[in-house]
Motif scaffolding. Structure first.
Motif, mmCIF file in Angstrom:
data_model
loop_
_atom_site.group_PDB
_atom_site.id
_atom_site.type_symbol
_atom_site.label_atom_id
_atom_site.label_comp_id
_atom_site.label_asym_id
_atom_site.label_seq_id
_atom_site.Cartn_x
_atom_site.Cartn_y
_atom_site.Cartn_z
ATOM 1 N N ASP A 98 0.637 -1.224 0.102
ATOM 2 C CA ASP A 98 0.142 0.229 -0.056
ATOM 3 C C ASP A 98 0.818 1.202 0.122
ATOM 4 O OD1 ASP A 98 -2.241 -1.231 -0.053
ATOM 5 O OD2 ASP A 98 -2.809 -1.416 1.974
ATOM 6 N N PHE A 99 1.824 1.139 0.725
ATOM 7 C CA PHE A 99 2.811 2.143 0.804
ATOM 8 C C PHE A 99 3.684 2.621 -0.683
ATOM 9 C CE2 PHE A 99 6.893 4.537 1.672
ATOM 10 C CZ PHE A 99 6.359 5.611 2.463
ATOM 11 N N VAL A 100 3.933 1.495 -1.481
ATOM 12 C CA VAL A 100 4.599 1.505 -2.471
ATOM 13 C C VAL A 100 3.816 1.994 -3.734
ATOM 14 C CG1 VAL A 100 5.961 0.147 -4.266
ATOM 15 C CG2 VAL A 100 6.219 -0.251 -1.867
ATOM 16 N N ILE A 101 2.647 1.370 -3.809
ATOM 17 C CA ILE A 101 1.873 1.910 -4.739
ATOM 18 C C ILE A 101 1.219 3.217 -4.744
ATOM 19 C CG2 ILE A 101 1.300 -0.502 -5.450
ATOM 20 C CD1 ILE A 101 -1.440 -0.193 -4.152
ATOM 21 N N GLN A 102 1.489 3.934 -3.735
ATOM 22 C CA GLN A 102 0.500 5.106 -3.338
ATOM 23 C C GLN A 102 1.706 6.251 -3.371
ATOM 24 O OE1 GLN A 102 -2.740 5.442 -0.589
ATOM 25 N NE2 GLN A 102 -2.243 3.403 -0.034
ATOM 26 N N LYS A 103 2.658 6.234 -4.042
ATOM 27 C CA LYS A 103 3.798 7.171 -4.036
ATOM 28 C C LYS A 103 3.169 8.416 -4.190
ATOM 29 C CE LYS A 103 7.838 3.827 -4.925
ATOM 30 N NZ LYS A 103 8.845 3.896 -5.859
ATOM 31 N N THR A 104 2.707 8.598 -5.351
ATOM 32 C CA THR A 104 2.057 9.913 -5.799
ATOM 33 C C THR A 104 1.202 10.443 -4.608
ATOM 34 O OG1 THR A 104 2.201 9.290 -8.070
ATOM 35 C CG2 THR A 104 1.046 11.198 -7.371
ATOM 36 N N GLN A 105 -0.050 9.585 -4.277
ATOM 37 C CA GLN A 105 -0.927 10.130 -3.303
ATOM 38 C C GLN A 105 -0.176 10.486 -1.748
ATOM 39 O OE1 GLN A 105 -1.009 7.450 -4.965
ATOM 40 N NE2 GLN A 105 -3.274 6.955 -5.586
ATOM 41 N N ILE A 106 1.090 9.763 -1.546
ATOM 42 C CA ILE A 106 1.521 10.212 -0.142
ATOM 43 C C ILE A 106 2.400 11.319 -0.362
ATOM 44 C CG2 ILE A 106 3.352 9.179 1.145
ATOM 45 C CD1 ILE A 106 2.643 6.501 0.782
ATOM 46 N N LEU A 107 2.869 11.604 -1.581
ATOM 47 C CA LEU A 107 3.464 13.007 -1.671
ATOM 48 C C LEU A 107 2.717 14.138 -1.538
ATOM 49 C CD1 LEU A 107 5.842 12.382 -4.866
ATOM 50 C CD2 LEU A 107 6.395 12.791 -2.324
ATOM 51 N N LEU A 108 1.299 13.986 -1.663
ATOM 52 C CA LEU A 108 0.077 14.768 -1.646
ATOM 53 C C LEU A 108 -0.254 14.962 -0.302
ATOM 54 C CD1 LEU A 108 -1.922 14.201 -4.788
ATOM 55 C CD2 LEU A 108 -0.230 16.119 -4.243
ATOM 56 N N PHE A 109 0.108 14.040 0.700
ATOM 57 C CA PHE A 109 -0.491 14.078 2.092
ATOM 58 C C PHE A 109 0.090 15.162 2.952
ATOM 59 C CE2 PHE A 109 0.559 12.837 6.309
ATOM 60 C CZ PHE A 109 -0.767 12.443 6.823
ATOM 61 N N ILE A 110 1.276 15.714 2.738
ATOM 62 C CA ILE A 110 2.040 16.869 3.656
ATOM 63 C C ILE A 110 1.251 18.019 2.998
ATOM 64 C CG2 ILE A 110 3.921 18.109 4.002
ATOM 65 C CD1 ILE A 110 5.538 15.686 4.066
ATOM 66 N N PRO A 111 1.240 18.315 1.785
ATOM 67 C CA PRO A 111 0.233 19.666 1.321
ATOM 68 C C PRO A 111 -1.242 19.402 1.947
ATOM 69 C CG PRO A 111 1.666 18.628 -0.624
ATOM 70 C CD PRO A 111 1.805 17.716 0.533
ATOM 71 N N PHE A 112 -1.754 18.171 1.963
ATOM 72 C CA PHE A 112 -3.137 17.994 2.198
ATOM 73 C C PHE A 112 -3.241 18.468 3.744
ATOM 74 C CE2 PHE A 112 -6.294 15.104 4.435
ATOM 75 C CZ PHE A 112 -7.132 15.334 3.618
ATOM 76 N N ILE A 113 -2.137 18.030 4.515
ATOM 77 C CA ILE A 113 -2.397 18.583 6.068
ATOM 78 C C ILE A 113 -1.962 19.891 6.150
ATOM 79 C CG2 ILE A 113 -1.389 17.915 8.370
ATOM 80 C CD1 ILE A 113 -3.167 15.722 7.242
ATOM 81 N N MET A 114 -1.211 20.334 5.412
ATOM 82 C CA MET A 114 -0.843 21.751 5.664
ATOM 83 C C MET A 114 -1.783 22.665 5.058
ATOM 84 S SD MET A 114 3.006 21.822 3.785
ATOM 85 C CE MET A 114 3.255 23.633 3.709
#
Length: 203
Positions: free
Chosen positions: A8-24
């Motif tokens: 789940d972590f590997v296949i979501q690289k793009t979505q995970i990169l958006l996680f920090i801006p999402f919380i910011m």
């Protein structure tokens, strides 16, 4: 099973990169919002994206061709969700702290409880609903959780005085422990239900 969780972590690289801006975004523009709800959104980000991705690419067909039992596949989802929930809340805490977004340990505790309860009802649906409906149901579910629960609790507080008087008579520790036990039991029950459904599902 570790590889299933890591997937789940590997296949979501793009979505995970958006996680920090999402919380910011919440840290900067949503200072009126409850910190508990921000933590709740953060905790569900990776697990829900993982389920939605699996549905889009029909990865369950591939997973069932690999040397994993269906029990292990479901267990990986539930254990992985816990791991990613802890990681997400940790990262969200750092971001909110850096942006001077005030929160307390209580907010994190409430968010974890909401995560357990929401996941307990949402995760089995991924094994019941037909492909194509999961993303919409999750989105509607999150919106309903955000919109309906606060007014519902206010209604209970204002109209069911017997319940509110009983709750206020309990100590804070008792309330938190009771909430923790109930939410964890719901999560474990959901795990068993999902396992039962998935064992009988045809791909």
């Amino acid at each position: 099973m570790f590889n299933l969780i890591r997937k789940d972590f590997v296949i979501q690289k793009t979505q995970i990169l958006l996680f920090i801006p999402f919380i910011m975004f919440f840290a900067i523009f949503a200072d009126h919002m409850s910190p508990a709800f921000v933590f709740f959104l953060a905790s569900t980000y990776i697990p829900l994206n993982g389920y939605i991705y699996d549905e889009q690419v029909e990865s369950n067909i591939l997973l069932n061709s690999l040397p994993y039992t269906r029990k292990e596949i479901v267990a990986a989802k539930y254990i992985g969700a816990l791991a990613y929930m802890i990681l997400s809340i940790g990262i969200a805490s750092i971001i909110l702290y850096l942006f001077n977004y005030e929160f307390m340990i209580r907010d994190i505790s409430i968010a974890i409880g909401l995560f357990f309860i929401f996941s307990a009802f949402a995760f089995p649906l991924f094994y019941i609903l037909k492909p194509g409906y999961i993303g919409a149901v999750v989105l509607v579910g999150v919106i309903i959780t955000a919109v309906v629960l606060p007014p519902f609790f206010r209604f209970l507080a204002e109209n069911l005085t017997v319940i509110t008087d009983f709750l206020t008579s309990l100590s804070t520790i008792t309330l938190y422990l009771s909430g923790a036990v109930i939410s964890i039991m719901l999560y474990l029950t959901s795990w068993m239900v999902s396992q039962f459904i998935y064992q009988r599902k045809v791909f």
